[in-house]
Design a protein around this motif. Sequence first.
Motif, PDB file in Angstrom:
ATOM      1  N   GLN A  31      19.260 -23.544  30.080  1.00 47.84           N
ATOM      2  CA  GLN A  31      19.492 -24.692  29.210  1.00 47.84           C
ATOM      3  C   GLN A  31      20.834 -25.338  29.526  1.00 47.84           C
ATOM      4  O   GLN A  31      20.946 -26.560  29.558  1.00 47.84           O
ATOM      5  CB  GLN A  31      19.462 -24.277  27.734  1.00 47.84           C
ATOM      6  CG  GLN A  31      18.083 -24.022  27.206  1.00 47.84           C
ATOM      7  CD  GLN A  31      18.094 -23.627  25.744  1.00 47.84           C
ATOM      8  OE1 GLN A  31      19.128 -23.194  25.204  1.00 47.84           O
ATOM      9  NE2 GLN A  31      16.958 -23.747  25.104  1.00 47.84           N
ATOM     10  N   THR A  32      21.834 -24.521  29.779  1.00 48.68           N
ATOM     11  CA  THR A  32      23.166 -25.039  30.088  1.00 48.68           C
ATOM     12  C   THR A  32      23.145 -25.871  31.363  1.00 48.68           C
ATOM     13  O   THR A  32      23.727 -26.960  31.408  1.00 48.68           O
ATOM     14  CB  THR A  32      24.186 -23.889  30.210  1.00 48.68           C
ATOM     15  OG1 THR A  32      24.197 -23.154  28.978  1.00 48.68           O
ATOM     16  CG2 THR A  32      25.574 -24.399  30.516  1.00 48.68           C
ATOM     17  N   GLU A  33      22.468 -25.377  32.396  1.00 47.39           N
ATOM     18  CA  GLU A  33      22.404 -26.113  33.660  1.00 47.39           C
ATOM     19  C   GLU A  33      21.701 -27.461  33.486  1.00 47.39           C
ATOM     20  O   GLU A  33      22.192 -28.487  33.963  1.00 47.39           O
ATOM     21  CB  GLU A  33      21.676 -25.275  34.719  1.00 47.39           C
ATOM     22  CG  GLU A  33      22.476 -24.073  35.181  1.00 47.39           C
ATOM     23  CD  GLU A  33      21.664 -23.084  36.009  1.00 47.39           C
ATOM     24  OE1 GLU A  33      22.282 -22.400  36.846  1.00 47.39           O
ATOM     25  OE2 GLU A  33      20.426 -22.997  35.819  1.00 47.39           O
ATOM     26  N   LEU A  34      20.556 -27.458  32.799  1.00 45.86           N
ATOM     27  CA  LEU A  34      19.843 -28.720  32.589  1.00 45.86           C
ATOM     28  C   LEU A  34      20.656 -29.661  31.711  1.00 45.86           C
ATOM     29  O   LEU A  34      20.734 -30.857  31.983  1.00 45.86           O
ATOM     30  CB  LEU A  34      18.455 -28.471  31.985  1.00 45.86           C
ATOM     31  CG  LEU A  34      17.607 -29.719  31.753  1.00 45.86           C
ATOM     32  CD1 LEU A  34      17.404 -30.522  33.040  1.00 45.86           C
ATOM     33  CD2 LEU A  34      16.261 -29.344  31.129  1.00 45.86           C
ATOM     34  N   VAL A  38      21.884 -33.586  32.624  1.00 40.21           N
ATOM     35  CA  VAL A  38      21.483 -34.787  31.881  1.00 40.21           C
ATOM     36  C   VAL A  38      22.585 -35.329  30.970  1.00 40.21           C
ATOM     37  O   VAL A  38      22.378 -36.302  30.250  1.00 40.21           O
ATOM     38  CB  VAL A  38      20.182 -34.554  31.075  1.00 40.21           C
ATOM     39  CG1 VAL A  38      19.038 -34.187  31.994  1.00 40.21           C
ATOM     40  CG2 VAL A  38      20.353 -33.510  29.988  1.00 40.21           C
ATOM     41  N   GLY A  39      23.750 -34.691  31.007  1.00 37.19           N
ATOM     42  CA  GLY A  39      24.878 -35.192  30.225  1.00 37.19           C
ATOM     43  C   GLY A  39      24.767 -34.938  28.729  1.00 37.19           C
ATOM     44  O   GLY A  39      25.285 -35.702  27.920  1.00 37.19           O
ATOM     45  N   LYS A  40      24.109 -33.863  28.376  1.00 35.51           N
ATOM     46  CA  LYS A  40      23.982 -33.469  26.964  1.00 35.51           C
ATOM     47  C   LYS A  40      24.554 -32.070  26.820  1.00 35.51           C
ATOM     48  O   LYS A  40      24.749 -31.362  27.794  1.00 35.51           O
ATOM     49  CB  LYS A  40      22.509 -33.463  26.518  1.00 35.51           C
ATOM     50  CG  LYS A  40      21.782 -34.774  26.715  1.00 35.51           C
ATOM     51  CD  LYS A  40      22.273 -35.820  25.757  1.00 35.51           C
ATOM     52  CE  LYS A  40      21.493 -37.120  25.932  1.00 35.51           C
ATOM     53  NZ  LYS A  40      22.042 -38.191  25.144  1.00 35.51           N
ATOM     54  N   ASP A  41      24.791 -31.652  25.575  1.00 37.75           N
ATOM     55  CA  ASP A  41      25.254 -30.276  25.414  1.00 37.75           C
ATOM     56  C   ASP A  41      24.060 -29.339  25.260  1.00 37.75           C
ATOM     57  O   ASP A  41      22.943 -29.756  24.956  1.00 37.75           O
ATOM     58  CB  ASP A  41      26.274 -30.127  24.282  1.00 37.75           C
ATOM     59  CG  ASP A  41      25.722 -30.421  22.901  1.00 37.75           C
ATOM     60  OD1 ASP A  41      24.570 -30.050  22.629  1.00 37.75           O
ATOM     61  OD2 ASP A  41      26.453 -31.001  22.088  1.00 37.75           O
ATOM     62  N   ARG A  42      24.302 -28.066  25.493  1.00 33.62           N
ATOM     63  CA  ARG A  42      23.222 -27.077  25.481  1.00 33.62           C
ATOM     64  C   ARG A  42      22.529 -27.008  24.124  1.00 33.62           C
ATOM     65  O   ARG A  42      21.315 -26.874  24.042  1.00 33.62           O
ATOM     66  CB  ARG A  42      23.756 -25.693  25.863  1.00 33.62           C
ATOM     67  CG  ARG A  42      22.624 -24.690  26.091  1.00 33.62           C
ATOM     68  CD  ARG A  42      23.069 -23.250  25.939  1.00 33.62           C
ATOM     69  NE  ARG A  42      23.592 -22.941  24.631  1.00 33.62           N
ATOM     70  CZ  ARG A  42      22.834 -22.658  23.559  1.00 33.62           C
ATOM     71  NH1 ARG A  42      21.532 -22.690  23.625  1.00 33.62           N
ATOM     72  NH2 ARG A  42      23.405 -22.371  22.409  1.00 33.62           N
TER      73      ARG A  42
END
Length: 84
Positions: A31-34, A38-42
């Motif tokens: 989740q952290t990598e994605l 995409v410029g969002k937080d986990r």
Amino acid sequence: MESELKNINTTIPKLIGEEIRKFRKLKKLTQTELALMVGKDRQYLYKIEKGVVKPNIVTISIIAFALDLELSELFENIKRNNIK
């Protein structure tokens, strides 16, 4: 009709979240990598995957792009009969 719309409002975000999670795992991404891609937080990505938040179409498009998917692939398994 109103209850059907309410069902759609709760079911579709969950189904989209499940598809995002499935494709993320297929790509072997955390989740952290994605989220970073995409410029969002986990936490926000977690909420999308759980169907807690309703991301707009731009956010969904960015996630699909990051996962190297066409939007149609992301929505392919979300059919009318999945909406309960």
